[in-house]
Design an enzyme around this catalytic site. Structure first.
Site, PDB file in Angstrom:
ATOM      1  N   SER A 136       0.862  -1.186   0.000  1.00 53.23           N
ATOM      2  CA  SER A 136       0.000   0.000   0.000  1.00 53.23           C
ATOM      3  C   SER A 136       0.896   1.232   0.000  1.00 53.23           C
ATOM      4  CB  SER A 136      -0.884   0.005   1.253  1.00 53.23           C
ATOM      5  OG  SER A 136      -1.478   1.277   1.459  1.00 53.23           O
ATOM      6  N   TYR A 150      -2.154  -0.794  10.246  1.00 57.35           N
ATOM      7  CA  TYR A 150      -2.287  -1.189   8.837  1.00 57.35           C
ATOM      8  C   TYR A 150      -1.038  -0.794   8.051  1.00 57.35           C
ATOM      9  CZ  TYR A 150      -4.022  -1.338   4.045  1.00 57.35           C
ATOM     10  OH  TYR A 150      -4.180  -1.605   2.711  1.00 57.35           O
TER      11      TYR A 150
END
Length: 244
Positions: A136, A150
């Site tokens: 990401s 995350y």
């Protein structure tokens, strides 16, 4: 004639489901796994190539190895494994939700580790293969509040990919993909307008193109995430904070 066999985890929805559609359109046979096997079966019936499906919770290490080995036996080989299964839960640390952060860490890092182990067991035996890890853009710097865990897990899997590339395993390519804002089931609850958000098909098209080129790493879509990625590496944390 099939162009090869692609194994995708977390393929029952979102980016994984759309990758399955786009790789099938390119002529690949597919090995698809996720927790929701009913959705996989429905997807299988819609795709034009050979598709095998299995139920899989990537936090179950033994099941990961079993499912990957079963796919390899069924198809006779696995050409590419896309470590895609992920979780987006999270809460600011110390606010009473360690369960959410622990669940995300378990799926996104420990689950990815198990998948990489199982994939490389197959690739080492075959002496060829392509391991793709979905990270990401949030992995590039530490993120705040509900994104902290995350982002840390996505940084972890990116480092895992880099370590494997450094090992230079004969016949094995390793790619890490850094998606920017792509609409998916994971973020469909976000109501406010997010700058640079693209629809699922457009975002995944960029991901698939980068994967097909076997790039070592790719920020996708390239615009605006290539320049943003360069900036994120250099900007002070006070500026990065507003991007999270």
């Amino acid at each position: 004639m099939s162009r090869g066999v692609v194994l995708i985890t977390g393929a029952s929805a979102g980016l994984g489901e759309e990758m399955a559609r786009q790789f099938a359109a390119l002529g690949y046979d597919l090995a698809l796994c996720a927790r929701r096997v009913d959705r996989l079966e429905k997807l299988r019936d819609e795709l034009p190539t050979r598709v095998a499906v299995r139920q899989l919770d990537v936090t179950d290490d033994e099941a990961v190895f079993t499912v990957f080995r079963e796919f390899a036996a069924e198809f006779g080989r696995i050409d590419r494994v896309i470590v895609n299964a992920g979780l987006g839960k999270g809460a600011p640390l110390g606010t009473g939700r360690p369960d959410a952060n622990r669940a995300t860490a378990r799926v996104n890092f420990l689950g990815a580790l198990a998948q990489a182990e199982a994939a490389l067991e197959i690739f080492r035996a075959q002496q060829r293969g392509h391991l793709v890890i979905i990270s990401s853009m949030s992995a590039l710097r530490g993120m705040r509040r509900s994104m902290t865990t995350y982002a840390a897990t996505k940084a972890g899997v990116a480092a895992l990919a880099e370590g494997l590339r450094s090992e230079r395993i004969p016949g094995v390519d390793v790619s890490v993909i850094y998606p920017g804002y792509i609409r998916s089931e994971m973020n469909e609850h976000v109501q406010q307008q997010t700058p640079f958000m693209v629809d699922t098909a457009t975002g995944v098209r960029a991901m698939v193109a980068a994967i097909e080129k076997r790039k070592a790493k790719a920020y996708v879509p390239a615009w605006p995430w290539v320049p943003i990625g360069a900036a994120m590496r250099l900007l002070p944390l006070s500026v990065v904070r507003r991007m999270g």
